[in-house]
Write a protein that holds these residues in place. Structure first.
Motif, mmCIF file in Angstrom:
data_model
loop_
_atom_site.group_PDB
_atom_site.id
_atom_site.type_symbol
_atom_site.label_atom_id
_atom_site.label_comp_id
_atom_site.label_asym_id
_atom_site.label_seq_id
_atom_site.Cartn_x
_atom_site.Cartn_y
_atom_site.Cartn_z
ATOM 1 N N GLN A 68 -12.574 1.131 1.292
ATOM 2 C CA GLN A 68 -12.874 2.539 1.604
ATOM 3 C C GLN A 68 -14.340 2.712 1.980
ATOM 4 O OE1 GLN A 68 -11.257 1.435 -1.032
ATOM 5 N NE2 GLN A 68 -9.661 2.822 -1.692
ATOM 6 N N THR B 6 -1.318 4.634 0.124
ATOM 7 C CA THR B 6 -2.425 4.852 1.062
ATOM 8 C C THR B 6 -2.140 6.095 1.889
ATOM 9 O OG1 THR B 6 -2.902 2.520 1.152
ATOM 10 C CG2 THR B 6 -3.735 3.840 2.964
ATOM 11 N N GLU C 292 0.823 -1.222 0.000
ATOM 12 C CA GLU C 292 0.000 0.000 0.000
ATOM 13 C C GLU C 292 0.852 1.265 0.000
ATOM 14 O OE1 GLU C 292 -3.501 0.119 2.314
ATOM 15 O OE2 GLU C 292 -3.738 -2.046 2.386
ATOM 16 N N THR D 99 -2.748 -2.882 -2.930
ATOM 17 C CA THR D 99 -3.479 -1.626 -2.963
ATOM 18 C C THR D 99 -4.950 -1.848 -2.658
ATOM 19 O OG1 THR D 99 -3.973 0.316 -4.307
ATOM 20 C CG2 THR D 99 -3.908 -1.788 -5.447
ATOM 21 N N GLN D 100 -5.556 -0.779 -2.190
ATOM 22 C CA GLN D 100 -7.010 -0.788 -2.039
ATOM 23 C C GLN D 100 -7.644 0.069 -3.124
ATOM 24 O OE1 GLN D 100 -8.718 -0.134 1.814
ATOM 25 N NE2 GLN D 100 -6.805 -0.568 2.858
#
Ligand SMILES: Nc1ncnc2c1ncn2[C@@H]1O[C@H](COP(=O)(O)OP(=O)(O)O)[C@@H](O)[C@H]1O
Ligand SMILES: [Mg+2]
Lengths: 273, 318
Positions: free
Chosen positions: B314, B166, B163, B194-195
Motif C-alpha cells: 500500500q 482487497t 486477496e 493478503t496485503q
C-alpha cells in the motif's frame, strides 16, 4: 465436511469409464453452451452482426452492384442471397473468438479451469452456443430476401439443407476464430486477425460476381476455396442446379478444418496462462 | 490417516520471460488451518495460488493438494479445491443464482440439487434477495461474496482465496472474515493471500511472509513479531500517584530507563518474556495494584519493514 464425497479415490479406470468421460464432456459442454446462449440473448447489441449487418450488406450489394453485374436487381438478388448467407454466418463466427478472449481476460474462465471438467468443454460450449446466432442470421436473411422478392426454386427441404450446410461450415471455421481468440492478447486483436482470415475466404468467391469474370489467378483460388464451394452448393440447393461437388467439398473441407483447428485451439487454451 | 498437509508447495519456481515471479517459494498448511500468505504487490502470491489451483505449471519445484500432485493429477486436485481469484470471476451477464447453478451442473449435480445448493449458498452469503438479479448490478462486496459462494459449490476441502478483501471497505471486510472463520470451523483448509497485515493477524494460524517470489519469514503472528524483538512492557498502576514507583520497578528489571506512556502509564523495552514475569512478581511484592499490565509486540507492519527493508504494497503504491 463431506470430504469423502468430494475426494477422488485413486482407482484404476473401470470399464465404461471412457464412455462416461465422453458423456460428461458432452454434458458439460451443453451446460456451457446454455450459458453462452443466455448471454447472447441478454445482450441484443451482440446480435447486430447477425441481424442488421447482413441486411445492410444485401442492400449495398443489390442496389450498388445489381444493375451492373446482373442487369437487374431482382435477378442479382437471386444470385447473391444464397452466397451471402455463407458470408454472414462466417462473419458471425468472429464474435465467438472475441467473446472467448474477453472471458479469459476477465477471469471468468479461471473458475472453469479450476473445476474438474474437460479442458475443451468451455470452448466447445461457446462454439455450440453461438450456433443460435447463425440460425438467427439465416432466418433474418431469408426473411429480408423474401421481402425484397427473392424466391427459392426448389423446396423447403433443399433450402433447409442449404442452411444446415452453411451453419456446418461456419461451425468448422469458427474454430479458427477460437484459435485466434486464444492466441491474441486483446479482444481487438482478435477482430483484426479474424478479418485477415475471413477476407480471402469470403471475397475470394463468386459471391458478388460470376467466377468467369475473374482474373486467372483469382479463379484458381476460387475453385479450391471451400467457402466458394459452400456458396455454389447453397445456390444449387435453393435455385436448382448441380450441388454434389459443392456439398462434398464443403463437408470434406469442413471436417478437415475442424480436425486441424479444434485441437490446435484447445492446445492454445491449455497453454495460455 | 490423511496426508500431513492439506496443501504443500516446495521450491516453486515460475518465470514469465525476464520476470522471475516465484523464486523457490514453499508453502504448506496442516488440515483445518488457515495459512496467510502476506506480501506486497508483485511478490508472487497470485502465481503461487494459480500453481496450487492447477491453472499454471511451475518451471521447477512441486506442489500437492491432499497429497495429490497438481502437475501429474490436475483433474483429481480440481475435485478437492475451491478457488476465489484476485479478480472476481463471476459472469456478469448471468444472475447470482444462474452463476452458482451453472457451477453445480459442471460439478455433476443434478438440476434440482444444483438449484438447492445455489439457493442455500445465496442465503448463507446474504444474497438471497439478489439471487435473480444480474451480477452486473451487484456491488463490489456482493460480487466478492458471490465469487466466494461459487468456490464452495463443490464442498471443497481446500480453498484458495487470493486477496479476498482487497478493495472492500472495512465493514465488508469483516463480512468476508466471518465467512472464512465459518469455513475453518467446518474443517476446511484455507490459503489466504493478503496485503493487509491485520487480516493475516486476524485469520491466519500461520503466516508466510513473501517477497520477490520467496518466503522470507514463517510463523504465527506472535512468532513473527518476536523475530523483530523490541517487545515492551506497559504498566498502568491503579493509583496514578504510584506511577513513579511502578516505573522504577520496571526500569530496575529491564536495566533500562522507563518511558511515560500517556499520563498514567509507563513502558520499558525488555529482551524476553522472563523480564515481564519478573516485573509482575516485583509489582505484586510491592503491593502495587495495576489496571493494565501487558507485553506489547511490534505490529506486523514493523515486522515486514524489518524483514524486507521496505514497506508493504500500500505504501509503496501510494
Ligand atoms: N502472466 C504473466 N506474464 C508476465 N508476468 C507475470 C504474469 N503473471 C505475473 N507476472 C509477474 O510476476 C510477478 C508476480 O506476480 P503475482 O504473482 O501476480 O504477484 P502478487 O499476486 O503477489 O501481486 C510480478 O512481477 C508480475 O508482474
Ligand atoms: Mg495477486
Amino acid at each position: 465436511m463431506t470430504t469423502t464425497e468430494t475426494a477422488a479415490p485413486s482407482r484404476a479406470a473401470a470399464p465404461g469409464e471412457e464412455r462416461r468421460r465422453t458423456f460428461r464432456l458432452a454434458r458439460h459442454s451443453l451446460a456451457l453452451a446454455g450459458r453462452s446462449i443466455r448471454k447472447t440473448l441478454r445482450t441484443p447489441e451482440q446480435l447486430l452482426d447477425v441481424t442488421l449487418q447482413p441486411v445492410m450488406f444485401v442492400v449495398v450489394y443489390v442496389f450498388l452492384l445489381g444493375g451492373a453485374v446482373a442487369g437487374s436487381t431482382g435477378e442479382y438478388l437471386q444470385f447473391l442471397l444464397p452466397a451471402i448467407m455463407v458470408q454472414t454466418v462466417l462473419f458471425g463466427g468472429m464474435a465467438t473468438g472475441v467473446n472467448l478472449n474477453t472471458d479469459i481476460k476477465k477471469g471468468v474462465f479461471d473458475r472453469f479451469r479450476s473445476l474438474p471438467i474437460g479442458r475443451s468443454a468451455p470452448l466447445i460450449g461457446s462454439v455450440l452456443g453461438d450456433l443460435i446466432r447463425y440460425v438467427l442470421a439465416e432466418a433474418v436473411l431469408l426473411g429480408f430476401g423474401y421481402a425484397l422478392g427473392f424466391r427459392a426454386h426448389t423446396g423447403i427441404v433443399p433450402v433447409l439443407a442449404a442452411c444446415l450446410l452453411t451453419v456446418f461450415l461456419a461451425f468448422c471455421v469458427s474454430w479458427a476464430f477460437v484459435l485466434v481468440g486464444m492466441l491474441m492478447r486483446e479482444p481487438g486483436g482478435v477482430q483484426g486477425a479474424a478479418f485477415v482470415v475471413l477476407f480471402p475466404l469470403t471475397f475470394g468467391t463468386s459471391m458478388v460476381t460470376p467466377k468467369d469474370t475473374l482474373p486467372g489467378w483469382l479463379r484458381a483460388w476460387v475453385s479450391v476455396n471451400p467457402v466458394n464451394h459452400a456458396m455454389e452448393a447453397a445456390r444449387g440447393l435453393m435455385l436448382g442446379g448441380p450441388v454434389a461437388t459443392g456439398v462434398v467439398w464443403t463437408l470434406v473441407s469442413g471436417v478437415v478444418m475442424l480436425a486441424v483447428l479444434a485441437p490446435l485451439a484447445v492446445a492454445a487454451y491449455r497453454r495460455r496462462a | 490417516m490423511g496426508p500431513m498437509y492439506a496443501f504443500e508447495a516446495e521450491g516453486l519456481v515460475k518465470r514469465f520471460g525476464e520476470t522471475t515471479a516465484l523464486n523457490g517459494i514453499s508453502l504448506s498448511a496442516p488440515p483445518g488451518t488457515v495459512l496467510g500468505v502476506l506480501g506486497p504487490n508483485g511478490a508472487g502470491k497470485t502465481t503461487a495460488v494459480r500453481i496450487l489451483a492447477t491453472l499454471l505449471r511451475p518451471d521447477a519445484g512441486r506442489a500437492a493438494v491432499a497429497g495429490v500432485d497438481v502437475v501429474r493429477h490436475p483433474a483429481r486436485v480440481r475435485r478437492l479445491i475451491g478457488l476465489t481469484g484476485q479478480y472476481a470471476s463471476v459472469d456478469e451477464d448471468l444472475t447470482g443464482a444462474e452463476n452458482l447453478v451453472l457451477i453445480g451442473r459442471l460439478l455433476d449435480l443434478r438440476s434440482g440439487e444444483a438449484k438447492a445448493r445455489a439457493a442455500r449458498l445465496l442465503a448463507d452469503f446474504g444474497l438471497a434477495e439478489a439471487a435473480d438479479r444480474r451480477a452486473s448490478t451487484y456491488s463490489g462486496g456482493m460480487r466478492r461474496r458471490l465469487d466466494l459462494a461459487a468456490s464452495l459449490v463443490g464442498r471443497p476441502e481446500v480453498i484458495f482465496l487470493d486477496e479476498p478483501t482487497t478493495g472492500l471497505d472495512p465493514a465488508k471486510r469483516e463480512d468476508v472474515w466471518a465467512i472464512v472463520r465459518r469455513l475453518v470451523a467446518d474443517g476446511v483448509t484455507v490459503l489466504l493471500t493478503t496485503q493487509y497485515l491485520e487480516e493475516a493477524d486476524a485469520l491466519a494460524d500461520a503466516i508466510s511472509v513473501v517477497d520477490h517470489g520467496r518466503v522470507i519469514a514463517h510463523g504465527t503472528a506472535a512468532e513473527l513479531k518476536r523475530v523483530v524483538g523490541g517487545q515492551t512492557v506497559l504498566v498502568r498502576p491503579a493509583d496514578p500517584a504510584r506511577l513513579a514507583e511502578a516505573a522504577a520497578i520496571a526500569a530496575a528489571v529491564a536495566g533500562r530507563p522507563a518511558e511515560p506512556a500517556g499520563r498514567d502509564a509507563t513502558t520499558v523495552p525488555v529482551d524476553d518474556a522472563a523480564a515481564f514475569t519478573e516485573i509482575v512478581r516485583r509489582l505484586d511484592a510491592a503491593g502495587l495494584a495495576v489496571t493494565e499490565l501487558s507485553l506489547r509486540l511490534p505490529s506486523l507492519d514493523e515486522v515486514f519493514f524489518t524483514l524486507t527493508g521496505h514497506r508493504t504494497g500500500q505504501e509503496r503504491a501510494a
